[in-house]
Design a protein around this motif. Structure first.
Motif, PDB file in Angstrom:
ATOM      1  N   ARG A 142       0.820  -1.213   0.000  1.00 13.27           N
ATOM      2  CA  ARG A 142       0.000   0.000   0.000  1.00 13.27           C
ATOM      3  C   ARG A 142       0.854   1.265   0.000  1.00 13.27           C
ATOM      4  N   TYR A 143       1.853   1.321   0.876  1.00 13.59           N
ATOM      5  CA  TYR A 143       2.687   2.513   0.986  1.00 13.59           C
ATOM      6  C   TYR A 143       4.110   2.267   0.490  1.00 13.59           C
ATOM      7  N   ASP A 144       4.284   1.216  -0.280  1.00 15.01           N
ATOM      8  CA  ASP A 144       5.592   0.930  -0.867  1.00 15.01           C
ATOM      9  C   ASP A 144       5.889   1.945  -1.964  1.00 15.01           C
ATOM     10  N   ALA A 145       7.140   2.352  -2.101  1.00 12.10           N
ATOM     11  CA  ALA A 145       7.504   3.383  -3.080  1.00 12.10           C
ATOM     12  C   ALA A 145       7.158   2.989  -4.513  1.00 12.10           C
ATOM     13  N   THR A 146       7.112   1.688  -4.798  1.00 13.11           N
ATOM     14  CA  THR A 146       6.779   1.245  -6.152  1.00 13.11           C
ATOM     15  C   THR A 146       5.297   1.406  -6.472  1.00 13.11           C
ATOM     16  N   GLY A 155       0.295  -9.086  -9.235  1.00 12.98           N
ATOM     17  CA  GLY A 155       0.424 -10.436  -8.699  1.00 12.98           C
ATOM     18  C   GLY A 155       0.800 -10.399  -7.230  1.00 12.98           C
ATOM     19  N   ILE A 156       0.247 -11.307  -6.452  1.00 14.39           N
ATOM     20  CA  ILE A 156       0.573 -11.400  -5.030  1.00 14.39           C
ATOM     21  C   ILE A 156       1.005 -12.827  -4.720  1.00 14.39           C
ATOM     22  N   THR A 157       2.224 -12.977  -4.212  1.00 15.38           N
ATOM     23  CA  THR A 157       2.784 -14.284  -3.894  1.00 15.38           C
ATOM     24  C   THR A 157       2.292 -14.732  -2.521  1.00 15.38           C
ATOM     25  N   LEU A 167       3.517  -3.547   9.154  1.00 10.64           N
ATOM     26  CA  LEU A 167       2.412  -4.072   8.352  1.00 10.64           C
ATOM     27  C   LEU A 167       1.248  -4.602   9.170  1.00 10.64           C
ATOM     28  N   GLY A 168       1.445  -4.822  10.455  1.00 11.24           N
ATOM     29  CA  GLY A 168       0.358  -5.336  11.279  1.00 11.24           C
ATOM     30  C   GLY A 168       0.708  -6.646  11.949  1.00 11.24           C
ATOM     31  N   ASP A 169      -0.047  -6.987  12.991  1.00 14.29           N
ATOM     32  CA  ASP A 169       0.254  -8.160  13.809  1.00 14.29           C
ATOM     33  C   ASP A 169      -0.427  -9.437  13.344  1.00 14.29           C
ATOM     34  N   THR A 170      -1.358  -9.327  12.418  1.00 14.95           N
ATOM     35  CA  THR A 170      -2.106 -10.514  11.979  1.00 14.95           C
ATOM     36  C   THR A 170      -1.923 -10.735  10.482  1.00 14.95           C
ATOM     37  N   ILE A 171      -2.190 -11.950  10.055  1.00 14.24           N
ATOM     38  CA  ILE A 171      -2.065 -12.282   8.632  1.00 14.24           C
ATOM     39  C   ILE A 171      -3.067 -11.479   7.809  1.00 14.24           C
ATOM     40  N   GLU A 172      -4.236 -11.183   8.401  1.00 18.46           N
ATOM     41  CA  GLU A 172      -5.248 -10.393   7.682  1.00 18.46           C
ATOM     42  C   GLU A 172      -4.758  -8.959   7.465  1.00 18.46           C
ATOM     43  N   GLN A 173      -4.139  -8.364   8.479  1.00 21.61           N
ATOM     44  CA  GLN A 173      -3.623  -6.997   8.336  1.00 21.61           C
ATOM     45  C   GLN A 173      -2.516  -6.933   7.293  1.00 21.61           C
ATOM     46  N   ILE A 174      -1.638  -7.924   7.312  1.00 23.26           N
ATOM     47  CA  ILE A 174      -0.538  -7.940   6.348  1.00 23.26           C
ATOM     48  C   ILE A 174      -1.081  -8.155   4.934  1.00 23.26           C
ATOM     49  N   ALA A 175      -2.066  -9.047   4.787  1.00 26.50           N
ATOM     50  CA  ALA A 175      -2.686  -9.258   3.473  1.00 26.50           C
ATOM     51  C   ALA A 175      -3.318  -7.972   2.954  1.00 26.50           C
ATOM     52  N   TYR A 176      -3.947  -7.230   3.843  1.00 24.80           N
ATOM     53  CA  TYR A 176      -4.562  -5.957   3.445  1.00 24.80           C
ATOM     54  C   TYR A 176      -3.513  -4.987   2.921  1.00 24.80           C
ATOM     55  N   GLU A 177      -2.366  -4.918   3.592  1.00 21.58           N
ATOM     56  CA  GLU A 177      -1.296  -4.016   3.144  1.00 21.58           C
ATOM     57  C   GLU A 177      -0.733  -4.464   1.792  1.00 21.58           C
ATOM     58  N   LYS A 178      -0.530  -5.769   1.626  1.00 23.67           N
ATOM     59  CA  LYS A 178      -0.027  -6.270   0.338  1.00 23.67           C
ATOM     60  C   LYS A 178      -1.035  -5.985  -0.772  1.00 23.67           C
ATOM     61  N   ASP A 196      -7.851 -16.969   4.877  1.00 23.71           N
ATOM     62  CA  ASP A 196      -7.969 -15.625   5.445  1.00 23.71           C
ATOM     63  C   ASP A 196      -7.303 -14.583   4.547  1.00 23.71           C
ATOM     64  N   VAL A 197      -6.220 -14.991   3.887  1.00 26.35           N
ATOM     65  CA  VAL A 197      -5.540 -14.087   2.955  1.00 26.35           C
ATOM     66  C   VAL A 197      -6.417 -13.849   1.736  1.00 26.35           C
ATOM     67  N   TYR A 198      -6.975 -14.925   1.186  1.00 25.56           N
ATOM     68  CA  TYR A 198      -7.876 -14.782   0.025  1.00 25.56           C
ATOM     69  C   TYR A 198      -9.030 -13.833   0.350  1.00 25.56           C
ATOM     70  N   THR A 199      -9.629 -14.031   1.521  1.00 24.90           N
ATOM     71  CA  THR A 199     -10.796 -13.231   1.903  1.00 24.90           C
ATOM     72  C   THR A 199     -10.452 -11.749   1.944  1.00 24.90           C
ATOM     73  N   GLU A 200      -9.307 -11.427   2.546  1.00 26.21           N
ATOM     74  CA  GLU A 200      -8.916 -10.025   2.701  1.00 26.21           C
ATOM     75  C   GLU A 200      -8.598  -9.389   1.348  1.00 26.21           C
ATOM     76  N   ILE A 201      -7.867 -10.125   0.511  1.00 24.12           N
ATOM     77  CA  ILE A 201      -7.474  -9.565  -0.787  1.00 24.12           C
ATOM     78  C   ILE A 201      -8.688  -9.456  -1.708  1.00 24.12           C
ATOM     79  N   LYS A 202      -9.585 -10.414  -1.617  1.00 21.53           N
ATOM     80  CA  LYS A 202     -10.779 -10.368  -2.461  1.00 21.53           C
ATOM     81  C   LYS A 202     -11.618  -9.133  -2.150  1.00 21.53           C
ATOM     82  N   LYS A 203     -11.712  -8.771  -0.874  1.00 21.84           N
ATOM     83  CA  LYS A 203     -12.471  -7.568  -0.501  1.00 21.84           C
ATOM     84  C   LYS A 203     -11.869  -6.325  -1.142  1.00 21.84           C
ATOM     85  N   VAL A 204     -10.538  -6.241  -1.140  1.00 19.37           N
ATOM     86  CA  VAL A 204      -9.870  -5.086  -1.739  1.00 19.37           C
ATOM     87  C   VAL A 204     -10.074  -5.082  -3.251  1.00 19.37           C
TER      88      VAL A 204
END
Length: 422
Positions: A142-146, A155-157, A167-178, A196-204
């Motif tokens: 989200r806030y990466d210079a690129t 693409g998200i690995t 980036l956050g303390d949980t996998i959901e927070q980190i997924a949101y940032e990615k 949980d990663v799929y769910t967060e990224i799908k919402k975005v």
């Protein structure tokens, strides 16, 4: 000498540390007419596999006759490795020239090391009129210079817990940032991940009206066979056409990275042939100069070097060694950065360790040797040896024993420098 002075100035920008936000990089790029808009790009974020996925994409596009820029980090030996066109590092002269253009912005807007480096890469790619830029995020998304790019596809690995202070303390927070790299009406392809990663990224993705695509459902790799020379025979499927080739990157995680790369290309609209794809996969290490991804430098006994630096990557390393080679023990040369979960990493390495040789690369972020030693002894490692630096550890390598070098890009970079000398 001029390059060394410029690099010293660039590295001094680390004093600004990691400072999330896009205002500074946007300001810099706007003053040079936004060079990132002058080429088509594919943007890659994630925790593990960004470099391998980016390199596979670049290699396939190179084999297709395109001029391809590749921006990755960190470097192993030379700073120039971060910025490549068709596998060739930026020259020393160009590095100096572009750094001299952008370094003054560091004073004007307090730009960080990564922001200046990113601006240099985008301007260089624009000036050289590349067809495609494969751009890897540094940290987060989200806030990466690129993240000033408007890519043709993102693409998200694989995602795991990392850089929790940013980036956050949980996998959901980190997924949101990615997921922050997702742009409006632009497809995003996701590698194998937790639900949980799929769910967060799908919402975005849905909020951006962007197609959400799972690489695992594209069926681009339909068969694979692990070989004991740390390569993998794969049968790939692209638009219903099948071909066998050799993937010179071992392990199931590299199958997942290949699936992601091919799925990204399927949704990129780029014209490719099966011959381009087959050759791009087989020649990925030559074309992109990708190294230290569970790389076998010597056989009988094994000398393996790997840049895995977190729990998920080290688990893939250990699993890969067992899949390709079987059950054998290694004398392990190990270092880590202080922000890593060292205990979790060492627990995994213990199952393949006959001796642990602890060292410290020349970077402030490196974990203290005594701290690593205490953790290893508490975990019950049978043999633990400490060394003051990488060079001392290098001379501890036993030519008659299997050796594994692992734990940090900084460690593998320094080790490669020493190995190249002999």
């Amino acid at each position: 000498m001029k390059k060394n002075k410029i690099l010293d100035k660039l590295y001094s920008l680390h004093r600004f540390g990691i400072n999330p936000g896009l205002e500074r990089i946007a300001n810099i790029l706007q003053q040079v007419d936004n060079p990132q808009n002058n080429f088509k790009s594919i943007h890659i974020a994630g925790t593990n596999g960004k470099g391998s996925t980016s390199s596979l994409l670049a290699s396939i596009l190179m084999e297709s006759g395109y001029t391809v820029g590749l921006y990755t980090s960190p470097h192993l030996i030379n700073f120039n490795e971060r910025i490549k066109i068709n596998g060739m590092d930026i020259s020393d002269d160009d590095l100096v020239n572009y750094a001299e253009v952008f370094m003054p912005f560091s004073e004007k807007v307090n730009a960080t090391f990564f922001e200046i480096t990113t601006a240099m890469a985008f301007q260089y790619f624009s000036d050289k009129h590349i067809d495609y830029g494969i751009i890897e995020t540094g940290m987060g998304g989200r806030y990466d210079a690129t993240n000033v790019l408007i890519p043709i596809v993102s693409g998200i690995t694989s995602i795991s817990l990392e850089h929790k202070e940013y980036l956050g303390d949980t996998i959901e927070q980190i997924a949101y940032e990615k997921a922050g790299i997702i742009k409006g009406n632009t497809p995003v392809v996701i590698s194998k991940n937790l639900e949980d990663v799929y769910t967060e990224i799908k919402k975005v993705a849905e909020s951006n009206h962007s197609d959400f695509i799972l690489s695992t459902e594209s069926e681009t790799v339909i068969q694979h066979k692990y070989l004991n020379n740390l390569t993998t025979e794969v049968c790939v499927n692209y638009h219903g056409n099948l071909a066998y080739t050799i993937l010179p990157l071992p392990g199931v995680h590299q199958i997942e990275n290949l699936e992601l790369a091919l799925s990204i290309l399927l949704h990129s609209g780029i014209d490719l042939t099966m011959e381009n794809i087959r050759d791009g996969i087989e020649n990925v290490k030559h074309n992109s100069k990708l190294s230290t991804r569970i790389e076998m430098l010597k056989n009988s006994p094994f000398l393996i070097i790997d840049s895995s630096h977190n729990e998920a990557a080290v688990k893939s390393l250990v699993d890969t060694i067992k899949q390709h080679i079987g059950n054998c023990k290694f004398e392990i040369i190990f270092a880590a950065m202080s922000d890593k979960d060292i205990a979790a990493i060492l627990i995994l390495l213990k199952s393949i360790s006959s001796k642990l040789i602890i060292t410290k690369p020349a970077i402030d972020r490196a974990a203290d040797i005594t701290n690593i030693q205490d953790i290893a002894l508490n975990l019950g490692f049978d043999k633990v040896v400490t060394t003051m630096n990488t060079e001392e550890a290098f001379y501890k390598i036993n030519p008659d024993a299997n050796t594994l070098i692992v734990g940090s890009f900084y460690l593998t970079g320094e080790m490669l420098t020493l190995l190249n000398k002999i």
